[in-house]
Design a protein around this motif. Sequence first.
Motif, mmCIF file in Angstrom:
data_model
loop_
_atom_site.group_PDB
_atom_site.id
_atom_site.type_symbol
_atom_site.label_atom_id
_atom_site.label_comp_id
_atom_site.label_asym_id
_atom_site.label_seq_id
_atom_site.Cartn_x
_atom_site.Cartn_y
_atom_site.Cartn_z
ATOM 1 N N VAL A 4 0.999 -1.219 0.113
ATOM 2 C CA VAL A 4 -0.083 0.067 0.041
ATOM 3 C C VAL A 4 0.701 1.230 -0.112
ATOM 4 C CG1 VAL A 4 -1.618 1.221 1.369
ATOM 5 C CG2 VAL A 4 -1.857 -1.183 1.089
ATOM 6 N N VAL A 5 1.980 1.350 0.804
ATOM 7 C CA VAL A 5 3.036 2.516 0.929
ATOM 8 C C VAL A 5 3.460 2.620 -0.467
ATOM 9 C CG1 VAL A 5 4.854 3.267 1.793
ATOM 10 C CG2 VAL A 5 3.111 2.351 3.343
ATOM 11 N N GLY A 6 4.029 1.391 -0.978
ATOM 12 C CA GLY A 6 4.654 1.675 -2.497
ATOM 13 C C GLY A 6 3.551 2.189 -3.632
ATOM 14 N N ILE A 7 2.260 1.905 -3.429
ATOM 15 C CA ILE A 7 1.425 2.284 -4.552
ATOM 16 C C ILE A 7 1.223 3.840 -4.270
ATOM 17 C CG2 ILE A 7 -1.014 2.087 -5.006
ATOM 18 C CD1 ILE A 7 -0.775 -0.897 -4.895
ATOM 19 N N VAL A 8 0.993 4.122 -2.748
ATOM 20 C CA VAL A 8 0.653 5.317 -2.682
ATOM 21 C C VAL A 8 1.937 6.357 -3.188
ATOM 22 C CG1 VAL A 8 0.175 6.905 -0.823
ATOM 23 C CG2 VAL A 8 -1.072 5.068 -0.861
ATOM 24 N N GLY A 9 2.901 5.885 -2.859
ATOM 25 C CA GLY A 9 4.108 6.716 -3.309
ATOM 26 C C GLY A 9 4.266 6.931 -4.755
ATOM 27 N N PHE A 10 3.844 5.984 -5.538
ATOM 28 C CA PHE A 10 4.036 6.142 -6.706
ATOM 29 C C PHE A 10 2.910 6.957 -7.533
ATOM 30 C CE2 PHE A 10 6.137 1.911 -7.698
ATOM 31 C CZ PHE A 10 7.298 2.612 -8.220
ATOM 32 N N ALA A 11 1.719 6.824 -6.575
ATOM 33 C CA ALA A 11 0.394 7.716 -7.171
ATOM 34 C C ALA A 11 0.640 9.095 -6.578
ATOM 35 C CB ALA A 11 -0.817 7.077 -6.489
ATOM 36 N N MET A 12 1.046 9.352 -5.392
ATOM 37 C CA MET A 12 1.135 10.664 -4.934
ATOM 38 C C MET A 12 2.335 11.487 -5.268
ATOM 39 S SD MET A 12 -1.888 11.078 -3.395
ATOM 40 C CE MET A 12 -1.541 12.338 -1.952
ATOM 41 N N GLY A 13 3.535 10.456 -5.155
ATOM 42 C CA GLY A 13 4.683 11.430 -5.530
ATOM 43 C C GLY A 13 5.442 12.068 -4.267
ATOM 44 N N GLY A 14 4.801 11.905 -3.069
ATOM 45 C CA GLY A 14 5.086 12.751 -1.941
ATOM 46 C C GLY A 14 3.977 13.183 -0.987
ATOM 47 N N PHE A 15 4.213 13.911 -0.109
ATOM 48 C CA PHE A 15 3.364 14.720 0.572
ATOM 49 C C PHE A 15 3.769 16.055 0.767
ATOM 50 C CE2 PHE A 15 5.975 12.607 3.832
ATOM 51 C CZ PHE A 15 6.171 13.417 4.908
ATOM 52 N N SER A 16 2.827 16.919 1.227
ATOM 53 C CA SER A 16 3.060 18.127 1.496
ATOM 54 C C SER A 16 2.038 18.819 2.646
ATOM 55 C CB SER A 16 2.737 19.159 0.531
ATOM 56 O OG SER A 16 1.263 19.058 0.221
ATOM 57 N N PHE A 17 2.698 19.685 3.633
ATOM 58 C CA PHE A 17 2.126 19.915 4.858
ATOM 59 C C PHE A 17 2.210 21.572 4.790
ATOM 60 C CE2 PHE A 17 6.304 18.420 5.636
ATOM 61 C CZ PHE A 17 7.008 19.549 6.415
ATOM 62 N N THR A 18 1.277 22.057 5.641
ATOM 63 C CA THR A 18 1.435 23.683 5.738
ATOM 64 C C THR A 18 1.721 24.135 7.176
ATOM 65 O OG1 THR A 18 -0.278 23.741 4.029
ATOM 66 C CG2 THR A 18 -0.093 25.688 5.552
ATOM 67 N N HIS A 19 2.633 24.933 7.382
ATOM 68 C CA HIS A 19 2.817 25.778 8.556
ATOM 69 C C HIS A 19 2.193 26.905 8.572
ATOM 70 C CE1 HIS A 19 6.138 23.175 9.953
ATOM 71 N NE2 HIS A 19 6.520 23.151 8.384
ATOM 72 N N GLU A 20 1.768 27.353 9.792
ATOM 73 C CA GLU A 20 0.849 28.510 10.018
ATOM 74 C C GLU A 20 1.737 29.150 11.110
ATOM 75 O OE1 GLU A 20 -3.373 29.927 11.308
ATOM 76 O OE2 GLU A 20 -3.268 28.431 9.949
ATOM 77 N N LYS A 21 2.193 30.553 10.828
ATOM 78 C CA LYS A 21 2.940 31.295 11.990
ATOM 79 C C LYS A 21 2.564 32.680 11.890
ATOM 80 C CE LYS A 21 7.627 32.750 12.932
ATOM 81 N NZ LYS A 21 9.058 32.834 12.283
ATOM 82 N N LYS A 22 2.545 33.108 13.152
ATOM 83 C CA LYS A 22 1.837 34.335 13.466
ATOM 84 C C LYS A 22 3.246 35.318 13.652
ATOM 85 C CE LYS A 22 -2.168 33.580 16.108
ATOM 86 N NZ LYS A 22 -2.909 33.687 17.610
ATOM 87 N N ASP A 23 3.283 36.334 12.953
ATOM 88 C CA ASP A 23 4.389 37.170 12.826
ATOM 89 C C ASP A 23 3.938 38.418 13.845
ATOM 90 O OD1 ASP A 23 5.530 35.737 10.868
ATOM 91 O OD2 ASP A 23 4.460 37.108 9.356
ATOM 92 N N VAL A 24 2.857 38.820 13.950
ATOM 93 C CA VAL A 24 2.625 39.975 14.895
ATOM 94 C C VAL A 24 1.253 39.519 15.736
ATOM 95 C CG1 VAL A 24 1.905 42.516 15.316
ATOM 96 C CG2 VAL A 24 3.589 41.604 13.436
ATOM 97 N N ASP A 25 1.233 39.787 17.021
ATOM 98 C CA ASP A 25 0.015 39.426 17.632
ATOM 99 C C ASP A 25 -0.168 40.488 18.814
ATOM 100 O OD1 ASP A 25 -2.115 38.469 18.871
ATOM 101 O OD2 ASP A 25 -1.285 36.681 19.679
#
Length: 73
Positions: A13-34
């Motif tokens: 399953v991991v091998g098939i997902v690796g071929f299909a997706m090519g990787g994974f991405s994620f998003t960081h959310e950072k507060k600059d001014v509060d």
Amino acid sequence: MKAATVVGILLIVVGIVGFAMGGFSFTHEKKDVDMGPLQIEHKKTESIPIPPILSAIALVGGIGLVVVGVRSK
């Protein structure tokens, strides 16, 4: 089911997902001014590619473990 068969199925399953997706991405959310009601923030998206060779190794290893798990009965 034997442990080798279960791990083999997971690797397939991991091998098939690796071929299909090519990787994974994620998003960081950072507060600059509060400052009370004033908030400035930004989002940064990063991606981690999974090389096709690792997907192939996981797929072949998974198939091998499933075969070993089935034959060991």
